[in-house]
Design a protein around this motif. Structure first.
Motif, PDB file in Angstrom:
ATOM      1  N   VAL A 136       1.124  -1.872  13.938  1.00  0.00           N
ATOM      2  CA  VAL A 136       2.529  -0.979  14.026  1.00  0.00           C
ATOM      3  C   VAL A 136       2.438  -0.042  15.355  1.00  0.00           C
ATOM      4  N   PRO A 137       2.946   0.007  16.379  1.00  0.00           N
ATOM      5  CA  PRO A 137       2.689   0.937  17.188  1.00  0.00           C
ATOM      6  C   PRO A 137       3.045   2.496  16.675  1.00  0.00           C
ATOM      7  N   LEU A 138       2.338   3.411  17.204  1.00  0.00           N
ATOM      8  CA  LEU A 138       2.491   4.702  16.638  1.00  0.00           C
ATOM      9  C   LEU A 138       3.887   5.381  16.919  1.00  0.00           C
ATOM     10  N   THR A 139       4.422   5.028  18.135  1.00  0.00           N
ATOM     11  CA  THR A 139       5.641   5.402  18.185  1.00  0.00           C
ATOM     12  C   THR A 139       6.772   4.887  17.250  1.00  0.00           C
ATOM     13  N   ASP A 140       6.557   3.810  16.908  1.00  0.00           N
ATOM     14  CA  ASP A 140       7.677   3.192  15.713  1.00  0.00           C
ATOM     15  C   ASP A 140       7.379   3.684  14.581  1.00  0.00           C
ATOM     16  N   SER A 141       6.359   3.998  13.892  1.00  0.00           N
ATOM     17  CA  SER A 141       6.202   4.723  12.662  1.00  0.00           C
ATOM     18  C   SER A 141       4.708   5.326  12.492  1.00  0.00           C
ATOM     19  N   ALA A 162      -0.926   4.074  10.831  1.00  0.00           N
ATOM     20  CA  ALA A 162      -2.297   4.446  10.418  1.00  0.00           C
ATOM     21  C   ALA A 162      -2.311   3.585   9.171  1.00  0.00           C
ATOM     22  N   TRP A 163      -1.444   3.304   8.543  1.00  0.00           N
ATOM     23  CA  TRP A 163      -1.513   2.510   7.172  1.00  0.00           C
ATOM     24  C   TRP A 163      -2.098   0.986   7.639  1.00  0.00           C
ATOM     25  N   HIS A 164      -1.558   0.649   8.509  1.00  0.00           N
ATOM     26  CA  HIS A 164      -2.159  -0.710   9.048  1.00  0.00           C
ATOM     27  C   HIS A 164      -3.597  -0.784   9.737  1.00  0.00           C
ATOM     28  N   LEU A 165      -3.967   0.675  10.155  1.00  0.00           N
ATOM     29  CA  LEU A 165      -5.481   0.827  10.706  1.00  0.00           C
ATOM     30  C   LEU A 165      -6.449   1.184   9.679  1.00  0.00           C
ATOM     31  N   PRO A 178      -2.637  -3.078   4.203  1.00  0.00           N
ATOM     32  CA  PRO A 178      -2.392  -4.431   4.842  1.00  0.00           C
ATOM     33  C   PRO A 178      -3.737  -4.897   5.547  1.00  0.00           C
ATOM     34  N   VAL A 179      -3.857  -6.390   5.397  1.00  0.00           N
ATOM     35  CA  VAL A 179      -5.045  -6.794   5.825  1.00  0.00           C
ATOM     36  C   VAL A 179      -4.786  -7.011   7.484  1.00  0.00           C
TER      37      VAL A 179
END
Ligand SMILES: Nc1ncnc2c1ncn2[C@@H]1O[C@H](COP(=O)(O)OP(=O)(O)OP(=O)(O)O)[C@@H](O)[C@H]1O
Ligand code: SF4
Ligand SMILES: [Mg+2]
Lengths: 332, 389
Positions: A186-191, A196-199, A181-182
């Motif tokens: 997404v908050p860590l607590t959500d998923s 990590a994937w978004h970061l 994803p560019v």
């Protein structure tokens, strides 16, 4: 180690004094700006009457010194703007109130901090591992192909503007290859996975750029360290190469690495402005930039002071670690 | 002077044959060691002496396989008959610190500043023994105690910078001895220390040698110490052996002008300070710069007596009169002439002190040698006193 405890206490007291002086300076600078925050909050049409009302409400009609004292009081006891039903409550520790965003600055900072921290800590871990291992490898293969590659990479890394590399990475990995994803957070607590994937992109981009100085530092310090007599002693004792390099060589390089790592991380936690902008992450850096645009002086002051505090804290942590890591450094 | 402990029948534990070390540098090849031989037997001390740059440290590092990768080593290094230069890296690792150990000149830089001394001694033990950390620590404390560190159990937790120079060198010696090595190489172990501490450290080395039966290779600039502790002496000049033999051979029957020069350069307590140090004029050639002839020729006061050969022909080690293996690399074969020359040029200014031993040794030689012998004996007595301090 009681010495260390006293050292930390003394340094924390000093930190309070420094923060006080700094906050006064920051307060005076930002409130001396010709911008009038009340003008933004007075609505349209902005009659002189309503402007005066807004000023009074925001407590901007007091003298600068009074305002500063109010600010300090807010940190300890909280503040209330206006009276009656329209009153706005800012609970202690109140570092100011953003009228445009209708939130206490403390709340804003705390809501943005996880995003910036996620970016900063993840990237820092990556660049620490990459920078130190590349620098180590370069030192051990001095003058060989691997060394040239690592040194070249470090040169490019130091010279590259982060936003350009960021945009390029978004273009290649996000749009062309469609791998990650560019933007978005997404908050860590959500998923944790989505987090990590978004970061991944900001981490890799920041790490690639910051690793450069760690490669150079590790390489240079390691080359120096490996020439020292006690390295020969380790070999003469019968230590294998791995042990010589890691336990005896890298150990001596730990202090400078920890030092710049602490300072870099402390600085980045206060807001990764360009990275957040490029990857559209609502972190502290983004908050600061947009508040400057909004003339939201309370937020600008709050974020600036918070960033400064993190840098001072990082310095303190680094100094404490010096004493822990180097037996020759005393904290007395 | 202690009685020579040498018993000729003893088989050497460490033998070095025709050792060559050449460094590949940007400026070309530097032959730092150019064919030396030595051997040392258990309980024996071999001293290697020579001016700075003569290849003493390089030779000892070559024995341990500790030279940098730009060094080419040729020749044989036999430890109990095992060829060390042919070992794999792992085999060599098991020898280092276990069978052959090193004591360095500067104990502060030789110790790792980040670890406690106990840890460092224990590490040396654990590298060669499969024991628990606790056992290794206990062993380390015992060793520290043995080398004379007071309240060793507590001091083991201290870091190198918290020790005095002499105590640090004791730590290094404890670390070198923790595995009970067959050979201990001490590279100028006292140069960085105060005079009184120097004597204590030398005493310690002698004591542990007696206790463990270690073969000691002592590299030293201090001829007083050498005369006191060595059984054999190797005099190095520009990467080669100028002379070698028993300690008596070198001190009473020196055959090489360079050895005589060194003996003349030896500080003496019985000579007024302004005469104390006669240094050899000139400086040693850079290794390999003299291709033909004798490397000492430019500085040699005897070269006229020999003539052309000193310039055209490299002198090889040839047997000289003495206790057996006395050899010198000099064309000037007739020892008495040198002695006469020494007497005449007045390098030695003192008559033999009263009651100087060696009469009998000197008597074997021609008369003028008596002066030479007495001269050599002079400094030995003061240093023996020093060590008693
Ligand atoms: N790594 C190296 N590369 C090139 N030349 C070297 C290297 N190490 C030593 N040498 C050279 O080898 C020669 C012998 O050096 P060495 O250290 O053995 O002298 P030394 O007899 O121990 O002198 P000192 O009494 O000063 O310790 C010197 O000329 C030195 O310049
Ligand atoms: S060979 Fe000649 S130059 Fe060399 S030491 Fe002997 S006399 Fe001197
Ligand atoms: Mg040396």
């Amino acid at each position: 180690m009681p010495d260390l405890v006293w050292f930390v206490i003394r340094r924390l007291l000093a930190t309070v004094l420094v923060m006080l002086a700094l906050s006064l300076a920051v307060y005076l600078i930002f409130y001396a700006l010709p911008a009038d925050p009340a003008r933004l909050g007075c609505g349209k049409p902005c009659t002189p009457d309503r402007l005066e009302q807004a000023r009074h409400f925001m407590q901007l009609d007091q003298s600068t010194m009074q305002q500063y004292l109010q600010f300090l009081k807010g940190i300890v006891a909280g503040r209330t703007f206006g009276e009656g039903a329209a009153a706005v409550q800012c609970n202690a520790p109140c570092f100011g109130y953003s009228f445009p965003l209708a939130r206490p600055v403390t709340t804003l900072i705390l809501s943005r901090l996880p995003i910036t921290a996620s970016i900063a800590i993840g990237a820092a871990v990556l660049w620490l591992i990459a920078g130190v291992s590349l620098g180590l490898g370069a030192a051990l293969r001095r003058g060989r192909l691997f060394d040239r590659f690592a040194v070249g990479f470090a040169l490019v890394g130091v010279a590259s503007p982060s936003f350009l590399v960021g945009l390029l990475a978004i273009l290649v990995f996000g749009f062309w290859l469609n791998m990650v994803p560019v933007n978005g957070y997404v908050p860590l607590t959500d998923s944790p996975v989505d987090w990590a994937w978004h970061l991944v992109l900001p981490w890799v981009v920041l790490a690639a750029l910051n690793a450069a100085s760690y490669i150079r530092l590790t390489r240079a310090q390691m080359l120096e360290e490996l020439n020292l007599d006690h390295i020969t002693t380790a070999r003469a004792k019968g230590a294998g190469e791995g042990r010589v390099v890691l336990l005896h060589g890298l150990r001596g390089v730990l202090v400078p690495i920890v030092t710049i790592f602490g300072l870099d991380l402390g600085g980045l936690l206060g807001g990764a402005i360009l990275t957040e902008k490029v990857f559209s992450m609502q972190g502290l850096g983004e908050l600061l930039i947009s508040s400057v645009g909004q003339l939201d002086v309370a937020v600008v002051v709050g974020v600036t002071l918070f960033s400064a505090f993190l840098v001072i804290l990082a310095n303190l942590v680094v100094d404490v670690l010096h004493g822990v890591l180097d037996p020759r450094v005393g904290h007395a | 002077m202690p009685e020579p402990r040498k018993t000729p029948s003893e088989t050497p534990v460490l033998e070095v044959h025709d050792l060559h070390v050449t460094f590949r540098t940007e400026g070309g090849l530097v032959p730092a060691v150019d064919g030396i031989d030595f051997a040392v037997a258990p309980g024996q001390t071999l001293a290697i002496v020579g001016e700075s740059g003569s290849g003493k440290s390089v030779s000892s590092a070559a024995v341990m396989g500790l030279l940098p990768s730009n060094a080419d080593v040729k020749g044989e290094v036999l430890l109990d008959g095992r060829e060390l230069t042919k070992l794999t890296a792992e085999e060599l690792r098991k020898v280092r610190g276990n069978e052959v150990a090193l004591v360095f000149q500067d104990a502060l830089s030789a110790l790792n500043p980040y670890y406690s001394v106990g840890w460092q001694v224990a590490e040396a033990y654990r590298l060669h023994h499969d024991v628990s950390k606790k056992e290794a620590n206990a062993r380390a404390v015992r060793m520290l105690d043995l080398v004379g560190i007071p309240s060793a159990a507590q001091r083991a937790r201290a870091y190198p910078h918290e020790f005095s120079g002499g105590m640090r060198q004791r730590v290094v010696i404890a670390m070198a001895l923790v595995n009970d090595p067959k050979v201990l190489i001490a590279d100028e172990p006292t140069t960085a220390l105060d005079v009184t501490v120097q004597a204590q450290i030398i005493q310690l080395l002698e004591d542990v040698q007696t206790e463990f039966g270690t073969a000691l290779v002592l590299i030293s600039h201090d001829l007083g110490v050498v005369a006191e502790v060595a059984d054999d002496v190797l005099v190095m000049y520009a990467g080669r052996a100028a002379e070698q033999g028993s300690v008596k051979d070198i001190f009473y029957r020196a055959a090489h002008p360079y050895s005589l020069g060194l003996l003349g350069a030896m500080p003496r307590v019985d000579v007024p300070p302004k005469h104390r140090l006669t240094t050899i004029p000139g400086s040693p050639p850079s290794p390999g710069s003299i291709e033909t002839g004798c490397p000492f020729q430019p500085r040699c006061a005897y070269t006229e007596r020999v003539g052309e050969r000193c310039i055209t022909e490299r002198p090889l080690l040839t047997p000289r009169p003495g206790e057996g293996n006395h050899e010198a690399a000099c064309h000037l074969g007739r020892r008495p002439e040198i002695a006469q020359e020494v007497a005449r040029t007045g390098i030695q200014e003192n008559a033999a002190p009263e009651g100087a031993p060696l009469q009998q040794s000197a008597a074997q030689e021609s008369a003028p040698l008596e002066h030479s012998a007495a001269k050599a004996e002079g400094p030995l007595q003061p240093s023996a006193e020093e060590s008693a301090l």
